[in-house]
Design a protein around this motif. Structure first.
Motif, mmCIF file in Angstrom:
data_model
loop_
_atom_site.group_PDB
_atom_site.id
_atom_site.type_symbol
_atom_site.label_atom_id
_atom_site.label_comp_id
_atom_site.label_asym_id
_atom_site.label_seq_id
_atom_site.Cartn_x
_atom_site.Cartn_y
_atom_site.Cartn_z
ATOM 1 N N ARG A 122 0.891 -1.132 -0.164
ATOM 2 C CA ARG A 122 -0.127 -0.062 -0.061
ATOM 3 C C ARG A 122 0.792 1.220 -0.114
ATOM 4 O O ARG A 122 1.578 1.597 0.913
ATOM 5 C CB ARG A 122 -0.953 0.054 1.119
ATOM 6 N N TYR A 127 1.348 5.429 -1.400
ATOM 7 C CA TYR A 127 0.448 6.732 -1.774
ATOM 8 C C TYR A 127 1.596 7.717 -2.240
ATOM 9 O O TYR A 127 2.634 7.991 -1.625
ATOM 10 C CB TYR A 127 -0.175 7.232 -0.669
ATOM 11 N N TYR A 139 1.678 11.769 -2.939
ATOM 12 C CA TYR A 139 1.114 13.149 -2.826
ATOM 13 C C TYR A 139 1.924 14.315 -3.314
ATOM 14 O O TYR A 139 3.097 14.201 -3.515
ATOM 15 C CB TYR A 139 0.797 13.251 -1.272
ATOM 16 N N SER A 142 -1.929 22.350 1.252
ATOM 17 C CA SER A 142 -2.000 21.233 1.788
ATOM 18 C C SER A 142 -1.506 20.036 0.864
ATOM 19 O O SER A 142 -1.121 20.231 -0.135
ATOM 20 C CB SER A 142 -3.208 20.857 2.539
ATOM 21 N N VAL A 164 -2.860 6.310 -5.651
ATOM 22 C CA VAL A 164 -3.006 5.242 -4.632
ATOM 23 C C VAL A 164 -2.575 3.512 -5.258
ATOM 24 O O VAL A 164 -3.247 3.327 -6.213
ATOM 25 C CB VAL A 164 -4.280 5.082 -3.990
ATOM 26 N N ARG A 182 -5.105 -0.900 5.727
ATOM 27 C CA ARG A 182 -6.038 0.015 5.421
ATOM 28 C C ARG A 182 -6.437 0.727 6.722
ATOM 29 O O ARG A 182 -6.746 -0.061 7.722
ATOM 30 C CB ARG A 182 -7.059 -0.879 5.124
ATOM 31 N N ALA A 232 -11.588 6.876 10.882
ATOM 32 C CA ALA A 232 -10.258 7.321 11.297
ATOM 33 C C ALA A 232 -9.701 8.818 10.946
ATOM 34 O O ALA A 232 -10.038 9.436 10.058
ATOM 35 C CB ALA A 232 -9.232 6.477 10.448
ATOM 36 N N TYR A 240 -6.238 11.564 11.845
ATOM 37 C CA TYR A 240 -4.924 11.657 11.955
ATOM 38 C C TYR A 240 -4.525 13.119 12.238
ATOM 39 O O TYR A 240 -4.788 13.924 11.486
ATOM 40 C CB TYR A 240 -4.095 10.855 10.800
ATOM 41 N N TYR A 258 -3.129 9.109 16.165
ATOM 42 C CA TYR A 258 -4.243 8.694 15.617
ATOM 43 C C TYR A 258 -5.405 7.961 15.974
ATOM 44 O O TYR A 258 -5.150 7.045 17.033
ATOM 45 C CB TYR A 258 -3.298 7.474 14.436
ATOM 46 N N LEU A 303 -1.374 19.381 10.230
ATOM 47 C CA LEU A 303 -2.023 18.970 8.986
ATOM 48 C C LEU A 303 -3.126 17.764 9.930
ATOM 49 O O LEU A 303 -2.692 17.067 10.599
ATOM 50 C CB LEU A 303 -1.445 18.289 8.176
ATOM 51 N N SER A 332 -9.933 9.064 6.984
ATOM 52 C CA SER A 332 -9.986 7.978 5.880
ATOM 53 C C SER A 332 -11.175 7.210 6.596
ATOM 54 O O SER A 332 -11.549 7.146 7.773
ATOM 55 C CB SER A 332 -8.660 7.113 6.020
ATOM 56 N N ILE A 343 -12.793 3.432 6.628
ATOM 57 C CA ILE A 343 -12.328 1.974 6.988
ATOM 58 C C ILE A 343 -12.508 1.105 5.483
ATOM 59 O O ILE A 343 -11.852 0.046 5.199
ATOM 60 C CB ILE A 343 -13.077 1.108 8.124
ATOM 61 N N SER A 344 -13.587 1.511 4.709
ATOM 62 C CA SER A 344 -13.720 0.671 3.675
ATOM 63 C C SER A 344 -13.193 1.453 2.321
ATOM 64 O O SER A 344 -13.237 0.649 1.223
ATOM 65 C CB SER A 344 -15.379 0.776 3.248
ATOM 66 N N GLY A 345 -12.630 2.657 2.676
ATOM 67 C CA GLY A 345 -11.748 3.258 1.555
ATOM 68 C C GLY A 345 -10.580 3.115 1.313
ATOM 69 O O GLY A 345 -9.809 2.323 2.240
ATOM 70 N N ASN A 346 -9.711 3.600 0.188
ATOM 71 C CA ASN A 346 -8.301 3.351 0.356
ATOM 72 C C ASN A 346 -7.681 4.614 0.055
ATOM 73 O O ASN A 346 -6.645 4.555 -0.852
ATOM 74 C CB ASN A 346 -8.024 2.428 -0.926
ATOM 75 N N GLY A 347 -7.832 5.746 0.798
ATOM 76 C CA GLY A 347 -7.101 6.935 0.731
ATOM 77 C C GLY A 347 -7.092 7.625 1.934
ATOM 78 O O GLY A 347 -8.077 7.320 2.641
ATOM 79 N N TYR A 348 -6.315 8.695 1.942
ATOM 80 C CA TYR A 348 -6.474 9.600 3.126
ATOM 81 C C TYR A 348 -6.732 11.120 2.416
ATOM 82 O O TYR A 348 -6.116 11.390 1.582
ATOM 83 C CB TYR A 348 -5.074 9.530 3.928
ATOM 84 N N PHE A 381 -6.573 15.000 3.422
ATOM 85 C CA PHE A 381 -6.004 15.951 4.194
ATOM 86 C C PHE A 381 -6.484 17.342 4.347
ATOM 87 O O PHE A 381 -7.421 17.768 3.170
ATOM 88 C CB PHE A 381 -4.570 16.378 3.881
ATOM 89 N N GLY A 382 -6.564 17.938 5.522
ATOM 90 C CA GLY A 382 -7.235 19.437 5.354
ATOM 91 C C GLY A 382 -6.184 20.206 5.082
ATOM 92 O O GLY A 382 -4.911 19.853 4.761
#
Lengths: 111, 113
Positions: A31, A33, A35, A42, A48, A95, B31, B33, B48, B91, B95, B97-102, B104-105
């Motif tokens: 996994r 990523y 950015y 930000s 991904v 995940r 989730a 962070y 986290y 920052l 995220s 739990i079922s997704g695959n990304g994060y 950010f604000g």
């Protein structure tokens, strides 16, 4: 402890050239990523990558993941000035767990 | 909301004062962070939260730092007795739990003078 290393940390290139940014990580994970961060802004998600051999492309950027080598690459094709930014790779072990970031690669594309 | 919202966007405080930073995650994201980014550097993990589990506080740099989250909603990061080395952008990300990304604000830029 998971460690993520990027190289180079600074990259100055001319418009029209190609280059690759490398991201190595220390613990088995599939996994990863990528950015982008513009100055004072930000993080914007680019790619991904969630399996060995994953390859994704968006415009002039292409990212790939080799989980056996614990290596991801971000390839830039025919760079343009608008790509100037700092690029981060990050890894999580499962995940929803926390991301561990590389130090970032500051890319400057010169006309 | 549509994205991760952080407030304030900028905060200037005097050394020794306490500050509270707020993060409102994407609705439904379990989730949350917190990361710190010093000028010209990478992102440093702070804490986290995942659902109702005990938070992972392993990244908090000192006992002056603490964070709370109520359920799966807003989180506040509190820094007590601020020091100049606390100056950074903080920052927040969330995220699913079922997704695959994060996601950010936009961050809070903290300056301690």
């Amino acid at each position: 402890e998971l460690k993520v290393e990027q190289n180079p940390l600074f990259l100055s290139m001319q418009e029209g050239k190609n280059y690759t940014i490398y991201c190595n990580y220390s613990t088995t994970s599939d996994r990863l990523y990528w950015y982008r961060q513009d100055p004072g802004k930000s993080l914007e998600s680019l790619f991904v990558l969630l399996s060995n051999g994953a390859v994704k492309q968006e415009g002039r950027l292409m990212a790939s993941l080799d989980t056996k080598a614990r290596l991801s690459t971000l390839h830039i094709t025919a760079a343009v000035h608008d790509l100037s930014a700092t690029y981060f790779c990050a890894v999580d072990l499962q995940r929803g767990s926390r991301l561990t970031f590389g130090e970032g690669t500051q890319l400057t594309v010169n006309p | 909301g549509a994205g991760v919202s952080q407030s304030p966007s900028n905060k200037v405080t005097e050394k020794g004062k306490d500050v509270e930073l707020r993060c409102d995650p994407i609705s439904g994201h379990t989730a949350l962070y917190w990361y710190r980014q010093r000028l010209g550097q990478g992102l440093e993990f702070l804490i986290y939260f995942q659902g109702n589990s005990a938070p992972d506080k392993s990244g908090l740099p000192s006992d002056r730092f603490s964070a709370e989250r109520t359920g799966e909603s807003v989180s506040t990061l509190t820094i007590q007795r601020t020091q100049q080395e606390d100056s950074a952008v903080y920052l927040c990300a969330s995220s699913s739990i079922s997704g695959n990304g994060y996601t950010f604000g936009s961050g809070t830029r903290l300056t301690v003078v």
